[in-house]
Design an enzyme around this catalytic site. Structure first.
Site, short mmCIF file in Angstrom:
data_model
loop_
_atom_site.label_atom_id
_atom_site.label_comp_id
_atom_site.label_asym_id
_atom_site.label_seq_id
_atom_site.Cartn_x
_atom_site.Cartn_y
_atom_site.Cartn_z
N PRO A 10 0.83 -1.21 -0.15
CA PRO A 10 -0.15 -0.13 -0.06
C PRO A 10 0.92 1.28 0.14
O PRO A 10 1.64 1.40 0.88
CB PRO A 10 -0.77 -0.16 1.45
N GLU A 11 0.72 2.00 -1.13
CA GLU A 11 1.16 3.50 -1.00
C GLU A 11 -0.12 4.30 -0.86
O GLU A 11 -1.22 3.86 -0.66
CB GLU A 11 2.01 3.81 -2.26
#
Length: 275
Positions: free
Chosen positions: A2-3
């Site tokens: 996850p960014e």
DNA sequence: CACTCTACCTGTGCGC
DNA sequence: TGCGCACAGGTAGAGT
């Protein structure tokens, strides 16, 4: 992994769930791996959260910020979560069996549970009275940073572009995937020294970052073969070593910058002259 | 200040 | 088939 766009997508999913997470009471907290809890003992976390109610959801960069109101105490509490690479947060039925990567379960009312899974145990969670206790060192959020602030912060550095974009104290939310994508679309080489950019290039980089992140958020994040499959955002260079550049057909090349795998089109992203 | 290296973890995918 | 190993990733902290 996850960014910013993937974290934003998780927030939207939690906001739109039914029954909603907002308004749910925490009845108990199961800590299956205490290493995930930072800054306090898990027993303190359990004691402080039991009886609390979720009142809002947000994020700064890649940090999730869950605001809670305690039942018997005045003042707010904040649960801060960083998913790092493999963390996942999901709202599941209360009776759903944990799996071997489940690290924490918040047992809620209305037959729900909020679950934190993380195979690699890199994700962390904090309980604080003020989110700044965790997020104070972060730069502005990459999705909403203004051009003026971006340019101002840019001007004080003399660093390679790739590590600068990855530096969360410069700009919060960009990880390896979106750094490579932003540099590709800006036609900038990751080793270029930031202070060598023209004002036009700085402006272009800012525009591209916002555009890339907005596009990704709109489709719930990236879709990368074998790595991250949440959304539909298709990247041009990350993980595509040897495949043709979508612009000029030159093969994408993988190099190493600041100890990180870095993907570029050697044709479109020309090498800075000094190297 | 800018950079590099290491530690933290474990699932994956390679070569043999 | 199965073993061993390098590798991926974000961040903190120590060292150059």
């Amino acid at each position: 992994m996850p960014e910013l766009p993937e974290v934003e997508s998780i927030i939207r999913t939690l906001r739109n769930s039914s029954p909603a997470l907002i308004g749910r009471h925490i009845k108990a907290v199961d800590v299956l791996w205490s290493g995930a809890v930072s800054g306090c003992y898990s027993s303190d976390l359990q004691a402080a959260l039991e009886g609390s109610v979720f009142v809002s959801l947000g994020r700064h960069g890649k940090f999730l910020i869950l605001e809670l109101e305690a039942k018997n105490r005045s003042g707010k509490q904040f649960l801060i979560i960083h998913l790092r690479m493999t963390g996942r947060l999901s709202l599941v039925p209360l009776n759903q069996a944990v799996d071997r990567h489940t690290r924490l379960v918040f047992l809620l009312d209305r037959g729900l549970a909020l679950r934190f899974d993380d195979p690699r145990k890199f994700g962390r969670l904090w309980l604080v009275n003020d989110p700044a206790e965790v997020t104070a060192s972060l730069g502005p959020d990459a999705l909403s940073v203004s051009y003026n602030e971006f340019a101002e912060r840019f001007a004080v550095h003399r660093r390679q572009l790739k590590p600068l974009l990855l530096d969360q104290s410069f700009l919060a939310g960009i990880g390896n995937i979106y750094a490579d994508e932003s540099l590709f679309r800006s036609k900038l080489h990751p080793l270029t020294i930031s202070s060598d950019l023209s004002p036009d290039e700085v402006r272009r980089l800012h525009c591209v970052i916002i555009a890339v992140l907005e596009e990704a958020v709109a489709v719930n994040g990236a879709n990368i073969d074998g790595v991250f499959k949440a959304g539909e955002f298709v990247v041009n260079v990350y993980g595509r070593e040897g495949y043709p550049c979508p612009v000029c057909r030159s093969p994408v090349v993988k190099i190493r910058v600041a100890q990180r795998g870095t993907h570029i089109c050697p044709q479109c992203q020309s090498m800075p002259e000094k190297l």
